[in-house]
Write a protein that holds these residues in place. Structure first.
Motif, PDB file in Angstrom:
ATOM      1  N   VAL A  94      97.597  21.188  51.901  1.00 49.44           N
ATOM      2  CA  VAL A  94      96.639  20.762  50.889  1.00 49.44           C
ATOM      3  C   VAL A  94      97.110  21.261  49.531  1.00 49.44           C
ATOM      4  N   GLN A  95      97.134  20.379  48.566  1.00 49.78           N
ATOM      5  CA  GLN A  95      97.462  20.755  47.186  1.00 49.78           C
ATOM      6  C   GLN A  95      96.195  20.670  46.343  1.00 49.78           C
ATOM      7  N   LEU A  96      96.020  21.656  45.495  1.00 50.80           N
ATOM      8  CA  LEU A  96      94.835  21.728  44.649  1.00 50.80           C
ATOM      9  C   LEU A  96      95.255  21.728  43.187  1.00 50.80           C
ATOM     10  N   GLN A  97      94.630  20.880  42.404  1.00 53.60           N
ATOM     11  CA  GLN A  97      94.935  20.768  40.985  1.00 53.60           C
ATOM     12  C   GLN A  97      93.682  21.017  40.182  1.00 53.60           C
ATOM     13  N   ALA A  98      93.650  22.156  39.497  1.00 49.66           N
ATOM     14  CA  ALA A  98      92.495  22.509  38.673  1.00 49.66           C
ATOM     15  C   ALA A  98      92.701  22.009  37.246  1.00 49.66           C
ATOM     16  N   TRP A 141      85.744  28.759  43.840  1.00 47.79           N
ATOM     17  CA  TRP A 141      86.332  29.099  42.552  1.00 47.79           C
ATOM     18  C   TRP A 141      86.403  30.622  42.438  1.00 47.79           C
ATOM     19  N   PHE A 142      87.523  31.077  41.945  1.00 52.56           N
ATOM     20  CA  PHE A 142      87.728  32.482  41.614  1.00 52.56           C
ATOM     21  C   PHE A 142      88.210  32.546  40.171  1.00 52.56           C
ATOM     22  N   THR A 179      85.826  34.735  29.920  1.00 51.37           N
ATOM     23  CA  THR A 179      87.212  34.378  29.641  1.00 51.37           C
ATOM     24  C   THR A 179      88.111  34.837  30.780  1.00 51.37           C
ATOM     25  N   ALA A 180      88.873  33.899  31.341  1.00 50.73           N
ATOM     26  CA  ALA A 180      89.722  34.196  32.494  1.00 50.73           C
ATOM     27  C   ALA A 180      90.494  32.940  32.866  1.00 50.73           C
ATOM     28  N   VAL A 181      91.435  33.119  33.769  1.00 53.73           N
ATOM     29  CA  VAL A 181      92.056  31.976  34.444  1.00 53.73           C
ATOM     30  C   VAL A 181      91.220  31.698  35.683  1.00 53.73           C
ATOM     31  N   THR A 220      93.332  27.316  35.755  1.00 50.44           N
ATOM     32  CA  THR A 220      93.109  26.716  34.450  1.00 50.44           C
ATOM     33  C   THR A 220      92.456  27.764  33.550  1.00 50.44           C
ATOM     34  N   GLN A 221      92.931  27.852  32.317  1.00 54.29           N
ATOM     35  CA  GLN A 221      92.481  28.906  31.407  1.00 54.29           C
ATOM     36  C   GLN A 221      91.163  28.523  30.743  1.00 54.29           C
ATOM     37  N   VAL A 222      90.229  29.444  30.774  1.00 54.92           N
ATOM     38  CA  VAL A 222      88.960  29.298  30.054  1.00 54.92           C
ATOM     39  C   VAL A 222      88.874  30.449  29.058  1.00 54.92           C
ATOM     40  N   THR A 223      88.689  30.120  27.804  1.00 55.19           N
ATOM     41  CA  THR A 223      88.566  31.123  26.757  1.00 55.19           C
ATOM     42  C   THR A 223      87.262  30.898  26.016  1.00 55.19           C
TER      43      THR A 223
END
Length: 120
Positions: free
Chosen positions: A1-5, A35-36, A90-92, A114-117
Motif C-alpha cells: 500500500v502506498q500513501l500520499q499525503a 494521522w500522526f 506546527t509539525a509534519v 506533509t508540512q503544516v505551519t
C-alpha cells in the motif's frame, strides 16, 4: 500500500486546513487509517485514527473538538479536517494504514508526510 499525503501549508492561528491521504496499491484490504505528527525536536505523536469501516474513531486529547478524521472508501482517501489551529500544531503530518485501530505507532504502512505551519 502506498500513501500520499497532501494539503499541508502555512496558515494563521485560528485558521483551518484539510489534509488528505490517498491510498493506492492493495487498497482492497480493510485497513484502519491514522494521522500522526512530528514537530522539530519532538517524537512522533498520535493525532487521530479511523476504522476501515469509518464507524470508529480515536483522537488525541489535545485534538478533540478541533480535528475531525473521516474517510471516503470509494476514493481510498482519508481526511483530517483541522480547525482552530494553534502554533503548537506546527509539525509534519503523516498518514498511516494498518490492521489495528490503535493510537500507537503500530501501523504497517506510512506516507511521506506533509508540512503544516501555523503562524501566530
Amino acid at each position: 500500500v502506498q500513501l500520499q499525503a497532501s494539503g499541508g501549508g502555512l496558515v494563521q492561528a485560528g485558521g483551518s486546513l484539510r489534509l488528505s491521504c490517498a491510498a493506492s496499491g492493495r487498497t482492497g484490504s480493510r485497513y484502519n487509517m491514522a494521522w500522526f505528527r512530528q514537530a522539530p525536536g519532538k517524537e512522533r505523536e498520535f493525532v487521530a485514527a479511523i476504522s476501515w469501516s469509518g464507524g470508529s474513531t480515536r483522537y488525541a486529547d489535545s485534538m478533540k473538538g478541533r480535528f475531525t478524521i473521516s474517510r471516503d472508501g470509494a476514493k481510498n482517501t482519508v481526511y483530517l479536517q483541522m480547525n482552530s489551529l494553534k502554533p503548537e500544531d506546527t509539525a509534519v503530518y503523516f498518514c498511516a494504514a494498518g490492521y489495528f485501530l490503535t493510537t500507537t505507532n503500530n501501523y504497517a504502512y506510512w506516507g511521506q508526510g506533509t508540512q503544516v505551519t501555523v503562524s501566530s
